[in-house]
Structure formats: structure tokens, C-alpha cells
Design an enzyme around this catalytic site. Sequence first.
Site, PDB file in Angstrom:
ATOM      1  N   TYR A 141      18.463 -16.829   6.634  1.00 26.13           N
ATOM      2  CA  TYR A 141      19.844 -17.365   6.693  1.00 26.13           C
ATOM      3  C   TYR A 141      19.673 -18.457   5.903  1.00 26.13           C
ATOM      4  CZ  TYR A 141      20.455 -12.882   9.161  1.00 26.13           C
ATOM      5  OH  TYR A 141      21.247 -11.965   9.660  1.00 26.13           O
ATOM      6  N   LYS A 192       6.577  -8.626   9.277  1.00 31.27           N
ATOM      7  CA  LYS A 192       5.945  -7.742   8.338  1.00 31.27           C
ATOM      8  C   LYS A 192       5.058  -8.199   7.191  1.00 31.27           C
ATOM      9  CE  LYS A 192       7.211  -3.652   5.869  1.00 31.27           C
ATOM     10  NZ  LYS A 192       7.898  -2.545   6.507  1.00 31.27           N
ATOM     11  N   ASP A 224       9.973  -1.995  11.365  1.00 31.20           N
ATOM     12  CA  ASP A 224      10.422  -0.996  11.371  1.00 31.20           C
ATOM     13  C   ASP A 224       9.938  -0.517  12.342  1.00 31.20           C
ATOM     14  OD1 ASP A 224       7.777  -1.221  10.098  1.00 31.20           O
ATOM     15  OD2 ASP A 224       7.978  -0.376   7.710  1.00 31.20           O
ATOM     16  N   ASP A 248      18.568 -10.182  14.110  1.00 29.48           N
ATOM     17  CA  ASP A 248      20.033 -10.114  14.282  1.00 29.48           C
ATOM     18  C   ASP A 248      20.278  -8.594  14.748  1.00 29.48           C
ATOM     19  OD1 ASP A 248      22.165 -10.178  13.829  1.00 29.48           O
ATOM     20  OD2 ASP A 248      22.256 -11.096  11.957  1.00 29.48           O
ATOM     21  N   ASP A 252      20.768  -6.089  17.527  1.00 27.25           N
ATOM     22  CA  ASP A 252      22.425  -4.929  17.984  1.00 27.25           C
ATOM     23  C   ASP A 252      22.010  -3.896  18.197  1.00 27.25           C
ATOM     24  OD1 ASP A 252      23.218  -7.231  17.600  1.00 27.25           O
ATOM     25  OD2 ASP A 252      24.969  -6.469  15.964  1.00 27.25           O
TER      26      ASP A 252
HETATM   27 MG    MG Z   1      24.924 -10.174  14.159  1.00 25.23          MG
END
Ligand code: MG
Length: 358
Positions: A141, A192, A224, A248, A252
Site C-alpha cells: 500500500y 506467500k 491462500d 486487510d 474482513d
Molecule cells: Mg479494508
Amino acid sequence: MGKHILILEGDGIGPEIVREARKVLDVINAKFDLGMTFENELMGGCAIDVHGVPLADSTLERARLADAILLGAVGGPKWDKLDRSIRPEKGLLKIRSQLGLYANLRPALLYPQLVDASSLKPEVVSGLDILIVRELAGGIYFGEPRGIRVLENGEREGYNTYKYSESEIIRIGRTAFEMARKRNRKVCSVDKANVLEATMLWREVMDTLHKEYPDVELSHMYVDNAAMQLVRAPKQFDVLVTGNMFGDILSDAAAMLTGSIGMLPSASLDKDGRGMYEPCHGSAPDIAGLGIANPLATILSVSMMLRYSLGYPAVADAIEVAVGKVLDQGFRTADIYTEGTKKVSTSEMGDAVVAALQ
Ligand code: MG
Ligand code: NAI
């Protein structure tokens, strides 16, 4: 002297849910004689409308001076068309990086009263209590170089850079191990490493750091598989630690296991434990202004603030007990409503928590 809190209501449902959290803050301030003081500033789309930027320098300055920050959420369709350099989310990324808020704690805790609201079977989720520790100030990010460039053949190409330095990995790793010591002493580091070099280093540094925490069990998992395991058997986890983007997404997913993203609080801490507190969800433009948003994630974020930044763990406990009580009483906002419970509005839910605290 009492602690000073900066409040950023933000956009969409932000003002509605923060209003309820503020009711709770006012009640505990009086009841426990905390002498806290508050000030409000703009961040996000509302700040763009007034200042032309999502986070004004003056607001950032106020944020630096506060003992803690409470945020609603930012963003919405009104600002989606803007150039990406002044999008509301830029304000959020800027405050996180400028204040060094690298440790994002996202507990996913299923209240027993909400077992029916979870999207998974009761036997899979009942008793769920995991903590996701997401690195928040680095990774893809923020990585440079980034952008959209034109290739020689005239085609456009978008690119970002995924990188983590050893010191960035160590500081978030420490947070995870320290948190695990206060819980069930298990850390699962998610990467990963079979594909991404940056996360090969992540895995190696976690293994080295682990030597300082022999009393905590460390395991590694590819992201994954972690996504799959979160849905298959989430109770195998205690603390999950991972980078910005994986965290992130996984948080969720974990949110839905607890019934609703409207139940999930978060803390974003710097190296000294100062922090910004906000619900995990966004500004929910689809329900903004309807008075139906769930304020509990924001109220529980206040509880985390009292626990982690302000040094009032007993008051934090009191808020969590009050939330449990209103759920026992059957109060539910629309997102966690199931048959046989009492559907209430945003403000009725806030009032119920206040009543339970008194
Ligand atoms: Mg979010
Ligand atoms: P969202 O989290 O705002 O909404 C996703 C879904 O969950 C929607 O159906 C919404 O109605 C529901 N929801 C969210 N919070 C709720 C609550 N407290 N009570 C009941 N239902 C709730 O995510 P979405 O739709 O992807 O993003 C909307 C806007 O929020 C975008 O502009 C996005 O950039 C921004 N956003 C901001 C964040 C922040 O400020 N930290 C985080 C995530 C998104």
C-alpha cells in the site's frame, strides 16, 4: 490532567456511529471521573469539501498532540471521481504513516448471543476469539515505485511494489508475540513465501525473532490457505500476524465470522502505544443517513482505546460488559438481527449501551 481525544467523524455513517460512541465516552467520563477532553476535526471527503485536501496539515498537527484518536470512516461515491492523489482514503493512509501507526489490532470475537448471525455453523464459530495483527504502515500500500505507466507498445501498465524491511517485520512481529503472551501463546504468521521474495524474508525474520519468545508457539501459513482455514476451522487460530494487504483482506473475512463487520473494532498503534481507533468497516454509503448502522464496532473501538492507549483497562472492561448486556437484552441493529430479537436503530443501540453502563 485528563486525556485528550481527537475525534474524526469522517463520512457516510461516520458521524452517526461516532455520535453513539461519544455518548458512551461522556458517560464513562462522568461515571469514572476521568476528566477527558475532546475536540473534533475533519478527515476524508468532508475535509476535501472544506479544505480541498483529505487531511489538512493543521489536523495532522492536532492528531500528533492528542493522546488518542477516534475515527468513524472515510470515503464515499461523492468523491470517487476525484484524482487519486486527493481521494478521501489518502487522508487515512497519510495519518497512519505520518503517525507511525504500524500495528493494526483487529480482534474477531464472536459474542455468544450472535452465534445465529454468523455466516458459519455454530459448531465452527461458537467461542471464536482470534486477534489479527496487521502491519499497517508498509507493504504494497506504500511501496515505491508505483503508478500507471505507458509501455513502448502504447499499452498502459499498472504497478505497485511489495516490500518489507527487516526492522518493519521485527516491530510488527514483536507486537504479535507480545499480544500472544496475553492470550493463548500461539502466533500464526501468514505470507506467500512460496512465490513472493518479500515474504520469504518475512518468514525468515519471524523465525529468528521467535527465538526471543520461546514460550509462544509460532507457525507459518500461506495466505491462500489461511483464507481457507479461516472459513473451515477458524478456532485453530489465536494470533494471526501478516502484512498490510493480506491483513486487510483476511480481517474482513474474519469479520463475517462474527456476524457482522458492524461488530468489529480496531486499534492502530505506534511504537509507544499511542493510537487511532476505528471500526473495521468503511463509511457504508448504502445505509448512510438511515439511522440503521451498527454503532457497536465504534463503541468497542472506544473500549480498545481505553485499554491500549489511555491506561483504563477496568473502564474498557465495563464497556465490553455493557455491550454483552444489551445483546443479552435482545437489542439488535439490522445487520445482526435474527428472528425473535428486538430490532433497534443506531441511536437506540447507543442509548441501550449507555443505560447498561449506568
Ligand atoms: Mg479494508
Ligand atoms: P463498507 O465497510 O463501508 O460496507 C460494506 C457493507 O457492510 C455495506 O453493505 C455496509 O452497509 C455494511 N456495513 C458497514 N458498516 C456497517 C455498520 N456499522 N452497520 C451495518 N452495516 C454496515 O465497505 P465498502 O462498501 O467497500 O466501502 C464504502 C466506502 O468506505 C468506500 O468509499 C471505501 O473506500 C470506504 N472505506 C473506508 C474505510 C475506512 O475509513 N477505514 C475502510 C473501508 C472502506
